[in-house]
Every structure is written in structure tokens, then in C-alpha cells.
Design a protein around this motif. Structure first.
Motif, PDB file in Angstrom:
ATOM      1  N   ASN A   1      14.478  13.633  34.280  1.00  0.00           N
ATOM      2  CA  ASN A   1      13.510  14.693  34.577  1.00  0.00           C
ATOM      3  C   ASN A   1      12.222  14.576  33.790  1.00  0.00           C
ATOM      4  OD1 ASN A   1      16.487  16.399  34.428  1.00  0.00           O
ATOM      5  ND2 ASN A   1      15.391  16.253  36.366  1.00  0.00           N
ATOM      6  N   ALA A   2      12.313  14.000  32.597  1.00  0.00           N
ATOM      7  CA  ALA A   2      11.124  13.853  31.752  1.00  0.00           C
ATOM      8  C   ALA A   2      11.181  12.495  31.072  1.00  0.00           C
ATOM      9  CB  ALA A   2      11.065  14.966  30.707  1.00  0.00           C
ATOM     10  N   LEU A   3      10.032  11.875  30.958  1.00  0.00           N
ATOM     11  CA  LEU A   3       9.943  10.526  30.400  1.00  0.00           C
ATOM     12  C   LEU A   3       8.720  10.439  29.505  1.00  0.00           C
ATOM     13  CD1 LEU A   3      11.094   7.638  30.451  1.00  0.00           C
ATOM     14  CD2 LEU A   3       9.749   7.223  32.509  1.00  0.00           C
ATOM     15  N   ALA A   4       8.931  10.044  28.257  1.00  0.00           N
ATOM     16  CA  ALA A   4       7.829   9.938  27.307  1.00  0.00           C
ATOM     17  C   ALA A   4       7.283   8.519  27.294  1.00  0.00           C
ATOM     18  CB  ALA A   4       8.303  10.325  25.908  1.00  0.00           C
ATOM     19  N   ILE A   5       5.968   8.400  27.303  1.00  0.00           N
ATOM     20  CA  ILE A   5       5.259   7.117  27.214  1.00  0.00           C
ATOM     21  C   ILE A   5       5.902   6.094  28.153  1.00  0.00           C
ATOM     22  CG2 ILE A   5       4.127   5.534  25.611  1.00  0.00           C
ATOM     23  CD1 ILE A   5       5.143   7.265  23.325  1.00  0.00           C
ATOM     24  N   PRO A   6       5.759   6.251  29.435  1.00  0.00           N
ATOM     25  CA  PRO A   6       6.482   5.407  30.389  1.00  0.00           C
ATOM     26  C   PRO A   6       5.887   4.020  30.531  1.00  0.00           C
ATOM     27  CG  PRO A   6       4.969   6.795  31.563  1.00  0.00           C
ATOM     28  CD  PRO A   6       4.863   7.194  30.108  1.00  0.00           C
ATOM     29  N   SER A   7       6.683   3.140  31.061  1.00  0.00           N
ATOM     30  CA  SER A   7       6.209   1.818  31.460  1.00  0.00           C
ATOM     31  C   SER A   7       5.751   1.886  32.910  1.00  0.00           C
ATOM     32  CB  SER A   7       7.342   0.800  31.326  1.00  0.00           C
ATOM     33  OG  SER A   7       8.400   1.153  32.207  1.00  0.00           O
ATOM     34  N   ASP A   8       5.046   0.843  33.342  1.00  0.00           N
ATOM     35  CA  ASP A   8       4.643   0.783  34.748  1.00  0.00           C
ATOM     36  C   ASP A   8       5.864   0.784  35.660  1.00  0.00           C
ATOM     37  OD1 ASP A   8       2.005   0.707  34.000  1.00  0.00           O
ATOM     38  OD2 ASP A   8       1.836  -1.479  34.159  1.00  0.00           O
ATOM     39  N   GLY A   9       6.975   0.199  35.155  1.00  0.00           N
ATOM     40  CA  GLY A   9       8.189   0.132  35.958  1.00  0.00           C
ATOM     41  C   GLY A   9       8.696   1.503  36.355  1.00  0.00           C
ATOM     42  N   ALA A  10       8.536   2.489  35.478  1.00  0.00           N
ATOM     43  CA  ALA A  10       8.989   3.847  35.791  1.00  0.00           C
ATOM     44  C   ALA A  10       8.179   4.433  36.930  1.00  0.00           C
ATOM     45  CB  ALA A  10       8.875   4.723  34.551  1.00  0.00           C
ATOM     46  N   LEU A  11       6.866   4.267  36.867  1.00  0.00           N
ATOM     47  CA  LEU A  11       6.008   4.839  37.898  1.00  0.00           C
ATOM     48  C   LEU A  11       6.208   4.134  39.237  1.00  0.00           C
ATOM     49  CD1 LEU A  11       2.741   5.382  35.825  1.00  0.00           C
ATOM     50  CD2 LEU A  11       4.659   6.936  36.201  1.00  0.00           C
ATOM     51  N   GLU A  12       6.451   2.831  39.195  1.00  0.00           N
ATOM     52  CA  GLU A  12       6.715   2.092  40.426  1.00  0.00           C
ATOM     53  C   GLU A  12       8.009   2.569  41.075  1.00  0.00           C
ATOM     54  OE1 GLU A  12       6.732  -1.946  39.184  1.00  0.00           O
ATOM     55  OE2 GLU A  12       4.569  -2.004  38.758  1.00  0.00           O
ATOM     56  N   GLN A  13       9.040   2.766  40.240  1.00  0.00           N
ATOM     57  CA  GLN A  13      10.316   3.240  40.766  1.00  0.00           C
ATOM     58  C   GLN A  13      10.181   4.644  41.331  1.00  0.00           C
ATOM     59  OE1 GLN A  13      13.365   2.748  42.303  1.00  0.00           O
ATOM     60  NE2 GLN A  13      13.732   1.387  40.578  1.00  0.00           N
ATOM     61  N   ALA A  14       9.414   5.489  40.655  1.00  0.00           N
ATOM     62  CA  ALA A  14       9.205   6.850  41.141  1.00  0.00           C
ATOM     63  C   ALA A  14       8.521   6.834  42.506  1.00  0.00           C
ATOM     64  CB  ALA A  14       8.377   7.638  40.128  1.00  0.00           C
ATOM     65  N   ARG A  15       7.509   5.998  42.645  1.00  0.00           N
ATOM     66  CA  ARG A  15       6.814   5.912  43.936  1.00  0.00           C
ATOM     67  C   ARG A  15       7.759   5.437  45.035  1.00  0.00           C
ATOM     68  NH1 ARG A  15       2.274   4.271  40.712  1.00  0.00           N
ATOM     69  NH2 ARG A  15       2.962   2.092  40.806  1.00  0.00           N
ATOM     70  N   SER A  16       8.602   4.460  44.708  1.00  0.00           N
ATOM     71  CA  SER A  16       9.493   3.910  45.735  1.00  0.00           C
ATOM     72  C   SER A  16      10.537   4.924  46.187  1.00  0.00           C
ATOM     73  CB  SER A  16      10.191   2.652  45.202  1.00  0.00           C
ATOM     74  OG  SER A  16      11.170   2.981  44.223  1.00  0.00           O
ATOM     75  N   LEU A  17      10.868   5.891  45.313  1.00  0.00           N
ATOM     76  CA  LEU A  17      11.868   6.905  45.654  1.00  0.00           C
ATOM     77  C   LEU A  17      11.233   8.191  46.176  1.00  0.00           C
ATOM     78  CD1 LEU A  17      14.270   6.526  42.573  1.00  0.00           C
ATOM     79  CD2 LEU A  17      14.744   5.830  44.945  1.00  0.00           C
ATOM     80  N   GLY A  18       9.914   8.243  46.211  1.00  0.00           N
ATOM     81  CA  GLY A  18       9.238   9.439  46.680  1.00  0.00           C
ATOM     82  C   GLY A  18       9.270  10.582  45.682  1.00  0.00           C
TER      83      GLY A  18
END
Length: 308
Positions: free
Chosen positions: A278-295
Motif C-alpha cells: 500500500n505504501a512504498l518509500a523511495i521507490p525504484s523505477d521497477g515499482a512504478l513500471e509494475q504499478a502501471r502494468s497492473l493499473g
């Protein structure tokens, strides 16, 4: 891998059922990422001094914090931070050999800041008793951040607590009695990178019925006894987080800022998003890419993730 995939999918479904397909991105301290700068600095009420000397840190984490030793210094720093537009601060510091911080010396400063500013004040409390917990809450501390371990041996060997888990038990009971919100932090791999006691720690946390729980991972630091330790395997950490969702389905689950950098972080962040973090501190690009892919809907906050 198939079983891990299934566990992540099951955990994500539970998370979305309770919280929706949303991910909060947090920038604690004064970190800068994605064109944003954190507005929630960490402050040490002991400067760089720590007498406890845990094997995973040896006081090094204090070097990244702003020093404010004593109530007047803390008050003055807080006033400056408020004037600069900071949103709050995490009050922390080094411990004595029993794991205690000098809270009595700064209670007055905390109370004045809570009364005179809009700063959100949270504290990494170390070991505290009932009287100190009540005093911190009365002074205006919003949350007590507490590291939770499940192994007696780890508490003694790595954290150097002479009475082991008793320090943790004392603190959790004190905060409960005082009505101070506890934000438990489960440290994965603290014992030389091995998963030892983390599932016991999860049971201790579940007994608290917390609104939120934070997961962090061993970060081997130079010039410490754990400098050559390897963090636990990414898949092992992801599996633990998936199991934690099954155990605590309604709580908000956070992946904190203390976790290895580089490829490890990118891989772990992606799996954490798949697990419905639910919450992620100082994310990597991989987190944002995965979030986009899952909507997943992503929002940004410039504070410590414990406030999610």
C-alpha cells in the motif's frame, strides 16, 4: 516460482479488497526523487552518539539525521523546519546499552513544537516504559515507530539487548497502555541476512492489530560486523510479505526506506507491488513500471511512509 506467483496474486487481491488498487509513494527525510523532495527530516536527539552499538548499524544511520541534543535545540530546529515548510519530523537517536533514549531531556521541546507549529511529530522510541510512553503522547507525538524482532538470540546477539525480547515487550505494553499508536517495523534478515524469527515477529505484530505495518530489509553497512552479510533472497522477502497480508489482511502494508539499493531494490519493489503493497518509500523505477502494468493508481507524498 509458481507458488510465489500464486501467493503474490492472493495477497494483492486481499489488499485491493480492503484498500483498492492504489499505491502511495513516500519520500521521507530530505530525499529527492522524480522531481520531488521529501519534507519530513529525521532528527537525532543524541547527535551521532549511540552506546548500544547494534551490529547492523554501529551508529552510522545517525549520521544522516539532523542533530538536536536537548529540548531547546530540538525546539529551535523544529521552528526552523516549520518556517521552511517542512511537514513534520521523525525524532530518533542513539540508545544507551539498555536500548533507551534520553526522552526526558526533550519532552518540553516536543510539547512546544506540537503547540506552536503544524509539524507532525513521530518518534522512533527505542525502549520505553509506561511513564515515558504517556509523556510522549501527552507532549504531542503522533506515532511510536518500534522495531519488532521475533528471535531472542537476534535481540541479544545483533541488537545487544542484555535482556533480549523483554525490552520489546516492555515498549509494546507501555505504548498500548498509553494509547500511543504503534507502527511496528519488521526487519527482515537482521540476523546476518537469515530469516530467523521474522514469522514469530509477525505473530507479535498481529496481536497488536495495527492499522499499518512496515517491512524493512537488512542493509549491510561498511565497518559493521554485518558488512559482509548478504540480505535475504528477494523471493524470500516477497514471500514473507505475501504471508503477512494473509495474516493481516486489513492493515496497510508499507515497504520502508531501509532496504538494499540497486538491482535488489528494483526486483523487490516490483514483487512488493505485485503483492499489493500500500505504501512504498523511495521507490525504484521497477515499482512504478509494475504499478502501471497492473493499473494501480499512484500518488506521491513528501513524508515518512508511516503516515500513510
Amino acid at each position: 516460482m509458481a507458488s510465489l506467483d500464486q501467493a503474490l496474486d492472493q495477497a494483492r487481491a486481499l489488499s485491493w479488497q480492503h484498500h483498492g488498487a492504489k499505491l502511495g509513494i513516500y519520500l521521507p527525510g530530505m530525499f529527492t526523487a522524480y522531481g520531488r523532495k521529501g519534507r519530513y527530516p529525521a532528527v537525532s536527539i543524541t547527535g551521532q552518539e549511540c552506546r548500544q552499538g547494534c551490529d547492523h548499524c554501529r551508529g552510522q544511520l545517525l549520521r544522516t539525521m539532523r542533530p538536536a541534543c536537548g529540548g531547546e535545540a530540538l525546539y529551535a530546529l523544529g521552528k526552523r523546519l516549520a518556517a521552511q515548510g517542512q511537514l513534520g519530523m521523525l525524532i530518533s537517536g542513539g540508545s544507551d546499552p539498555q536500548g533507551r533514549l534520553p526522552w526526558d531531556s526533550v519532552l518540553g521541546g516536543i510539547e512546544r513544537l506540537a503547540r506552536e507549529t503544524d509539524l507532525v511529530l513521530t518518534a522512533h522510541v527505542g525502549r520505553i516504559g509506561a511513564a515515558t510512553a504517556r509523556a510522549l503522547k501527552a507532549a504531542g507525538v503522533r506515532q511510536a515507530l518500534i522495531d519488532v524482532v521475533g528471535s531472542e538470540g537476534t535481540a541479544r546477539r545483533v541488537l545487544h539487548l542484555p535482556d533480549g525480547l523483554a525490552a520489546q515487550s516492555e515498549t509494546l505494553a507501555a505504548c498500548a497502555e498509553a494509547g500511543l499508536e504503534v507502527v511496528p517495523h519488521i526487519i527482515m534478515g537482521l540476523d546476518h541476512g537469515h530469516i530467523i524469527g521474522e514469522y514469530d515477529a509477525l505473530e507479535l505484530v498481529a496481536a497488536l492489530n495495527p492499522r499499518r505495518v512496515v517491512f524493512v530489509v537488512l542493509m549491510p553497512l561498511k565497518d559493521t560486523p554485518l558488512a559482509r552479510a548478504e540480505p535475504p533472497a528477494v523471493e524470500e522477502v516477497a514471500s514473507f510479505m505475501a504471508q503477512a497480508r494473509l495474516r493481516l489482511p486489513a492493515a496497510r502494508h508499507h515497504l520502508g526506506c531501509a532496504r538494499p539499493r540497486g538491482r535488489y531494490r528494483a526486483r523487490l519493489d516490483g514483487l512488493a507491488v505485485r503483492a499489493g503493497i500500500n505504501a512504498l518509500a523511495i521507490p525504484s523505477d521497477g515499482a512504478l513500471e509494475q504499478a502501471r502494468s497492473l493499473g494501480v493508481k499512484v500518488s506521491f507524498q513528501d513524508t515518512c511512509c508511516s503516515l500513510a
